[in-house]
Design a protein around this motif. Structure first.
Motif, PDB file in Angstrom:
ATOM      1  N   LYS A   1       3.685   6.726   1.452  1.00 64.53           N
ATOM      2  CA  LYS A   1       2.770   6.308   0.390  1.00 64.53           C
ATOM      3  C   LYS A   1       1.342   6.383   0.909  1.00 64.53           C
ATOM      4  N   ALA A   2       0.405   5.974   0.067  1.00 62.42           N
ATOM      5  CA  ALA A   2      -0.998   6.070   0.463  1.00 62.42           C
ATOM      6  C   ALA A   2      -1.314   5.151   1.627  1.00 62.42           C
ATOM      7  N   ASN A   3      -0.664   4.003   1.703  1.00 63.61           N
ATOM      8  CA  ASN A   3      -0.987   3.011   2.744  1.00 63.61           C
ATOM      9  C   ASN A   3       0.207   2.598   3.598  1.00 63.61           C
TER      10      ASN A   3
ATOM     11  N   GLU B   1      -4.282   4.788   6.047  1.00 69.72           N
ATOM     12  CA  GLU B   1      -5.361   5.247   5.175  1.00 69.72           C
ATOM     13  C   GLU B   1      -4.885   6.454   4.374  1.00 69.72           C
ATOM     14  N   GLU B   2      -5.258   6.492   3.122  1.00 68.08           N
ATOM     15  CA  GLU B   2      -4.836   7.598   2.275  1.00 68.08           C
ATOM     16  C   GLU B   2      -5.522   8.891   2.697  1.00 68.08           C
ATOM     17  N   GLU B   3      -4.785  10.000   2.478  1.00 67.34           N
ATOM     18  CA  GLU B   3      -5.277  11.338   2.842  1.00 67.34           C
ATOM     19  C   GLU B   3      -5.687  11.402   4.320  1.00 67.34           C
TER      20      GLU B   3
ATOM     21  N   THR C   1      -0.688  11.075   4.694  1.00 68.09           N
ATOM     22  CA  THR C   1      -0.548  10.154   3.567  1.00 68.09           C
ATOM     23  C   THR C   1      -1.191  10.762   2.322  1.00 68.09           C
ATOM     24  N   PRO C   2      -0.619  10.527   1.140  1.00 70.01           N
ATOM     25  CA  PRO C   2      -1.181  11.085  -0.085  1.00 70.01           C
ATOM     26  C   PRO C   2      -2.277  10.186  -0.674  1.00 70.01           C
ATOM     27  N   LYS C   3      -2.829  10.645  -1.780  1.00 70.38           N
ATOM     28  CA  LYS C   3      -3.784   9.822  -2.519  1.00 70.38           C
ATOM     29  C   LYS C   3      -3.048   8.724  -3.277  1.00 70.38           C
ATOM     30  N   GLU C   4      -3.781   7.678  -3.582  1.00 69.85           N
ATOM     31  CA  GLU C   4      -3.199   6.595  -4.364  1.00 69.85           C
ATOM     32  C   GLU C   4      -2.825   7.073  -5.757  1.00 69.85           C
TER      33      GLU C   4
ATOM     34  N   THR D   1       0.464   8.928  -5.653  1.00 69.12           N
ATOM     35  CA  THR D   1       1.583   7.984  -5.539  1.00 69.12           C
ATOM     36  C   THR D   1       1.919   7.373  -6.886  1.00 69.12           C
TER      37      THR D   1
END
Length: 214
Positions: A34-36, A84-86, A112-115, A118
């Motif tokens: 996930k993003a975080n 941290e995202e991205e 990690t992807p963007k929020e 997600t």
């Protein structure tokens, strides 16, 4: 003194060899990214006396590390948080035994992807669940309709048979009445003997009989 120093060095060497003989974890994978947050999983080679694990988390191109250590456990997964995202990350896993730690596993890289991405994936999963529930409801409605149609057919068949039986009852009553009339006399409906009629006079008296002696 020299002998004691050599003995200490020998013990350290033995411990070092024993620790190095422990195999690193295998099949290290990353899940639920996930993003975080994310979850890292791994397997332990069979036969290794593992009592825990150690995870090293590092951002790509950054020297700062996060070290996670857990002992007295048989867990084969660990959650990574505050990501941290991205952002690109590198993860290593080590096995821990009574004699020390194993070498590092092969580096595992993930991003990690963007929020927003997600949230979009969550919406897609929700839509799939809604579609599945709609299909289940449609199937249930079809079953209910089929059952109702079957019950309606049974009721219609019962009503038809009842009407046929009801229509046949008057004919049976007429036949019974006809048979009883054939067995009875005109004056005695119950079937008694026919008696001869004696004509009466105008005054409704019985005719007199005169006896003549010779």
């Amino acid at each position: 003194m020299e002998r004691f120093f050599l003995l200490v060095i020998s013990c350290l060497c033995v411990c070092r060899v024993t620790a190095d003989s422990l195999s690193p974890p295998v099949n290290v994978t990353i899940k639920a990214v996930k993003a975080n947050s994310a979850v890292v999983t791994w397997d332990i080679p069979e036969g290794d006396p593992v009592i825990g694990f150690a995870i090293t988390q590092q951002k790509k191109d950054v020297r700062m590390l996060r070290f996670i250590q857990e002992v007295n456990t048989t867990t084969r997964s660990c959650a990574l948080w505050d990501l941290e995202e991205e952002t690109d990350y590198i993860v290593h896993v080590q096995s821990i035994s009574m004699s020390g730690t194993s070498p590092l596993s092969e580096p595992l890289r993930f991003r990690t992807p963007k929020e927003a991405e997600t949230q979009a994936s969550k919406d897609e999963v929700t839509m799939e669940e809604v579609g599945q529930s709609t299909q289940l409801r449609a199937g249930e409605l079809i079953i209910i309709v089929v059952v109702l149609v079957m019950w309606a057919g049974v009721i219609a068949l019962f009503c038809r048979q009842y009407d046929i039986i009801k229509d046949n009852e008057p004919n049976n009553n007429k036949d019974k009445a006809k048979n009883s009339s054939e067995c009875s006399t005109p004056e005695h409906p119950t079937g008694g003997l026919l008696r001869s009629k004696i004509p009466k006079n105008k005054n409704n008296r019985m005719p007199s009989v005169n006896i003549i002696e010779v």
